[in-house]
Structure formats: C-alpha cells, structure tokens
Enzyme design. Structure first.
Site, PDB file in Angstrom:
ATOM      1  CD  GLN A  87      47.238  48.780  39.282  1.00  0.00           C
ATOM      2  OE1 GLN A  87      47.699  49.796  38.789  1.00  0.00           O
ATOM      3  NE2 GLN A  87      47.940  47.993  40.073  1.00  0.00           N
ATOM      4  N   GLY A  88      42.721  47.130  39.228  1.00  0.00           N
ATOM      5  CA  GLY A  88      42.131  46.359  40.306  1.00  0.00           C
ATOM      6  C   GLY A  88      43.026  45.194  40.637  1.00  0.00           C
TER       7      GLY A  88
ATOM      8  CG  PHE B 224      48.417  41.843  41.473  1.00  0.00           C
ATOM      9  CD1 PHE B 224      49.663  42.363  41.756  1.00  0.00           C
ATOM     10  CD2 PHE B 224      47.641  41.373  42.519  1.00  0.00           C
ATOM     11  CE1 PHE B 224      50.151  42.402  43.059  1.00  0.00           C
ATOM     12  CE2 PHE B 224      48.112  41.398  43.824  1.00  0.00           C
ATOM     13  CZ  PHE B 224      49.372  41.917  44.092  1.00  0.00           C
TER      14      PHE B 224
ATOM     15  CE  LYS C 166      38.284  42.479  36.369  1.00  0.00           C
ATOM     16  NZ  LYS C 166      37.701  41.784  37.550  1.00  0.00           N
TER      17      LYS C 166
ATOM     18  CG  ASP D  28      32.720  40.704  48.872  1.00  0.00           C
ATOM     19  OD1 ASP D  28      32.504  41.041  50.053  1.00  0.00           O
ATOM     20  OD2 ASP D  28      33.632  41.196  48.194  1.00  0.00           O
TER      21      ASP D  28
END
Length: 413
Positions: free
Chosen positions: A47-48, A50, A73, A179
C-alpha cells in the site's frame, strides 16, 4: 432562511477533502486499460498513500503467480497522486521511447520504469484509476541501512553513472524528478546489477513544448521534496530544475559515501537545513571536510558539486562532463565501471549484504509506489516529515512507501 453572516467579514476556509482509501480487490479481478488491453490482478502486495499495489499479468496468461512481471497501482479516481504520476509516465516512459533512447546512446538498459497501460475501473459503484508498471526488487535504502549506512566508493560512482543516464533521459523529455533518494532507487526484479529511479509523484515538466520555466520564488512551495536532499531552489520555493536534480544527486552520493550529511541533526528545521546547504555550496571544500576524514575525501565529489554550483537555473547540464568526473573518480581508485553493482564488499567496513533469493522476494511482493511492501514509518515535526530511524538489517525485501517531506518558512531574503 437568510444565509449566515460571515464572522468578521471573513469567509471560513473549507477543510481539504479527505482522500478515500482504496478497496482491496480479490485475486482474479480483470481491469481493462484505455487501449482495451485486459490485465488480471493477483494478490495485493503493498500500500502506498491511498492506493494499493497488486501483482499482475496479462489476462490471457491465466492465474497470476508469485513471479508475475508486472504490478498494478490502483487508487480511487478522486485521489490525486497517481493522476500526477501518470502524466509523466504517459508522456515520457512509453516502452518505444525508452528503447529508441537506449539505441541512440548505445546503452544496455535505462533505469526508467516503463509504462504499460492505465485506465479507469468501476466496482461497487466506485471508480478507480490504475496504472500498469514493471515489477522491481529491493530499494537502495534497505541495502544502505543494512550496510551500516556506507556504500563503497566504486559502488557510489557506478550508481552515479546510472543516475546520469536516467536524468539525461527524463530531462530530454521535458521533466525533472525532484525527489531522488535511496528509497526511490530500486533494483531490477530479475537483474541485481540494474537500478531504476521510481516515484514520479513530484516530477515537474520544467520545459513544456521546449520553453523552460523562469526562476520564480513562491513562499507557498518552500522546502518541497525530501528535506535531507532537496535542492536550495526548492527550499526557496522555486520550481524544480535540471540543476536541482543534479544537486540532489550530489547530496545522495555524499551521504552514501560518508553515512551522514552535516544538516541531519536538525531536519525538523527546514530553514536551518537550507542555510546549511547554502554554506556548503559556497565552501565546498569545507563541506567535504565536515563529511570525510582528510585522507578519505573523494576529490571527484568536490568537482561534481562545483559543476552543479556553476549551472544557471535554466542551463542544460553537460552530462558528458559529469560522467567524466565520476569515471575519473573510478580511475583514481584503480577501478572502472564493470556494470556490476556489488553490495557485498565495501571499503567502508560494510557487512556483507546479500541479494535475497528470488523466492523470498516474491513471497513478500513489492511495495508502495512501484513494487509493493510495507510502508516505512515516518514522523512529522514543524510540518516537515522525517524518516524514522530503522533498525539495521541485512534482509532485503521490496520498496517502502514513499512520502514527501514538506515544510514552510519565511521567504529567503
């Protein structure tokens, strides 16, 4: 009934809409992408944010097994993170674009995940957005922590060369990543000598239609990114740039070599972190002396950061020159880029870290953004998220959930 009067003439601000959590689908659920291609879901593997990640394969291949080559995903369509990431993948990560680039540069692989499809799926009256991606293995943050937070100089320089290929590609396709960090760098699911840069949730189209964005400070955007590594531009609220990606990359490489950046003692204070980076940029030699013992200073990193410092906001980096600096660093230690990423031997007294047997990795699946797994826990202070300390391990699983660090302060004078 007359409307209620506004208190003191000020309209009350609406609270931000809460994001929905994704419903877990049963194995065997079939999703149809925008190109009418069908994909079958296997077990949920992580899970990432929501959204949920599932092992997947093409629908015609039968049951989704533990060695499935894809992940999907899925998140409620009202949520935003996956939508933002999809923009990058659809414009810049199509398999034919990546293949053409590799042939033009005569390279064996490029560490950019391939986009295989996306679409909307309805179930139980709810709409879900999904994206199909390659499956990956462990992330470098786990390896870094298992290696007592030090990589060998050869390995770091090789990772730098792979990152330069990745950044040159995405920059040439009008995007910057913004990032870069170890938890966003994943090894291939099948080849431990290949590393991929994932999580394009902060990816920014810096040059739409070939027209670079101008330098502009926005106090509302101060400190976007991951606080340890984010660029000075980002600290000042300026949109991400190519030089920012290279600056972030430089911080990562130095941390991988020495174990710790000078400003890591006060990550809850983004202004302190920014000012520390400004001092380090202005006095690169002193920066390196604060990170390394005199006999272990990597000269190539000083040259690398000096080249970053010389770049203007809209300048195109000379990627060949940056590669030359890292290759010279390899030569200075009597080595060369043999295309093999060795995490088991380190000149920095690093314990042996073995790549896990594939069966164990498959059992755990993948994690948050590209691969599935258990999200890493983070804590928040003063609006800035900081990675919590993790117990040192030599066990390698899959990618943790990636969260963005954000804080705000007064505009840099």
């Amino acid at each position: 009934m007359p409307p209620k009067a506004k208190a003191n003439g000020v309209k009350k601000a609406r609270a931000p809409a809460k994001r929905k959590l994704a419903e877990e689908f049963p194995p065997g659920e079939v999703l149809t992408d925008n190109a009418k291609k069908k994909w079958k879901l296997g077990s949920a593997v992580g899970q990432g944010g929501f959204g949920l990640l599932y092992l997947a394969n093409e629908d015609s291949l039968g049951t989704v097994k533990a060695d499935a080559p894809y992940v999907i995903k899925v998140e409620p369509s009202d949520n935003g993170p996956l939508f933002s990431e999809l923009k990058f993948y659809m414009r810049a990560a199509k398999p034919d674009l990546i293949t053409t680039w590799m042939k033009s540069r005569k390279i064996d692989y490029l560490g950019v995940p391939k986009y295989w499809g996306s679409g909307l799926h309805e179930k139980g009256g709810e709409r879900y957005r999904f994206m199909v991606m390659d499956r990956f293995g462990t992330d470098l943050q786990k390896l870094f922590e298992g290696c007592e937070k030090k990589f060998s100089r050869k390995l770091v320089l090789q990772l730098g060369l792979r990152l330069l290929d990745i950044l040159e590609y995405i920059h040439d396709h009008e995007y910057v990543h913004a990032d870069i960090k170890a938890s966003n760098l994943l090894l291939s699911h099948t080849n431990p000598n290949q590393v991929y840069l994932v999580d394009y949730g902060l990816a920014y189209r810096y040059s739409p239609e070939g027209v670079p964005k101008e330098y502009k400070e926005d106090p509302k955007r101060c400190h976007d990114g991951t606080i340890e590594f984010t660029s000075i531009d980002a600290h000042n609220g300026v949109a991400p740039s190519r030089r920012g990606d290279l600056e972030i990359m430089g911080y990562c490489m130095i941390q991988w070599l020495c174990g710790r950046l000078p400003w890591e003692d006060k990550l809850t204070d983004p202004v302190y972190v920014r000012d520390s980076k400004l001092r380090c940029r202005d006095k690169i030699d002193e920066f390196l002396k604060s990170c390394f013992s005199p006999e272990n200073i990597p000269v190539e990193m000083g040259k690398f950061m000096a080249e970053v410092k010389a770049l203007g906001y809209t300048d195109k980096p000379d990627y060949t020159k940056f590669r030359g600096i890292l290759q010279q660093g390899l030569k200075s230690i009597g080595s060369a880029d043999d295309k093999k990423l060795d995490f088991s031997v380190s000149t920095n007294s690093c314990p042996s870290v073995k790549t896990p047997k594939r069966k164990k990795a498959e059992g755990k699946g993948q994690s948050a953004d590209e691969t599935g797994g258990t999200p890493s826990k983070k804590r928040q202070a003063n609006g800035v998220k900081k990675t919590s300390p993790v117990k040192k391990k030599t066990v390698v699983s899959s990618e943790p959930a990636v969260k963005k660090s954000r804080g705000r302060s007064k505009k840099n004078p």
